[in-house]
Design a protein around this motif. Sequence first.
Motif, short mmCIF file in Angstrom:
data_model
loop_
_atom_site.label_atom_id
_atom_site.label_comp_id
_atom_site.label_asym_id
_atom_site.label_seq_id
_atom_site.Cartn_x
_atom_site.Cartn_y
_atom_site.Cartn_z
N ARG A 20 -9.50 7.15 -4.15
CA ARG A 20 -8.49 6.21 -4.64
C ARG A 20 -9.14 4.93 -5.19
O ARG A 20 -10.30 4.62 -4.89
N ASN A 44 -5.16 -1.29 -0.92
CA ASN A 44 -5.34 -0.49 0.28
C ASN A 44 -5.26 0.99 -0.12
O ASN A 44 -4.24 1.44 -0.60
N ASP A 46 -5.46 3.70 1.82
CA ASP A 46 -4.93 4.61 2.84
C ASP A 46 -5.85 5.81 3.07
O ASP A 46 -5.38 6.93 3.33
N ARG A 47 -7.13 5.59 2.98
CA ARG A 47 -8.12 6.62 3.30
C ARG A 47 -9.48 5.95 3.49
O ARG A 47 -9.67 4.78 3.17
N GLU A 48 -10.42 6.71 4.01
CA GLU A 48 -11.76 6.19 4.25
C GLU A 48 -12.51 5.97 2.93
O GLU A 48 -12.20 6.59 1.91
N GLN A 65 -7.13 -3.69 4.59
CA GLN A 65 -5.98 -3.30 5.39
C GLN A 65 -4.71 -4.06 5.05
O GLN A 65 -3.61 -3.51 5.10
N ARG A 69 -0.66 -1.70 -2.02
CA ARG A 69 -0.98 -0.35 -2.48
C ARG A 69 -0.68 -0.24 -3.97
O ARG A 69 0.06 -1.05 -4.51
#
Length: 238
Positions: A20, A44, A46-48, A65, A69
């Motif tokens: 992302r 953000n 939403d993944r590593e 964090q 998005r």
Amino acid sequence: MRQIFLDTETTGLYPNQGHRIIEIAAVELVNRRLTNNHYHVYLNPDREIDEGAQNVHGISLEFLQDKPRFPDVVDEFLDFIAGAELIIHNAPFDLGFLNMELGRLERPEVQTVCNGVIDTLRMAKDMRPGQRNNLDALCRHYGIDNSKRTLHGALLDAELLADVYMAMTRGQESLMMELDDQVSQLDHSDMPVQRGPLRVLHASAEELAEHAAYLQGLSKGSPCIWVEVMADTVKEQQ
């Protein structure tokens, strides 16, 4: 002309594997002048973040964090680039990620919103075949100070790309100025001049009488050469 220098940072290299965008930067140029108007946002994902990617840009998941998005910023981002020509270094990479994000939202691709895309990496390869053409190498080649670029960052990279692009295209601008100067310095003295026949307008009898009276007033009893000239002119017209 409105141009936008665009750069992104991501969680990894492959959008089709779920990576992302975590940073977007867009710097505006109008008529080859930076406007100090830019768009910049962290996202953000939403993944590593892959370790290799984090080593490149230094952005941690902890830092992201509390960031928005992509769906939260998509409208303002598209509004900023709408109608502009995008200039991107290695455009397929950034466009691949942006279009993957837009596709998730069932939105049209970037290319349908902007007014064309220029890939400066392709430009550099055409101009400097067989040489390193990453952003650092181009900065060194064109004498652009990139000392603050200890890590990749979308905003700084977009600003550096603007400087690189201006340097890459300055020769074209100089060439056009040189051609304009050559045209302005052309000697036109030996060029034929086309003129139409001269139209001669003769004075009317009334005008001649008024002029004769004026000359008589000037003479005041003394001979006046213009009275003689006037008499000869009247004879010629008769």
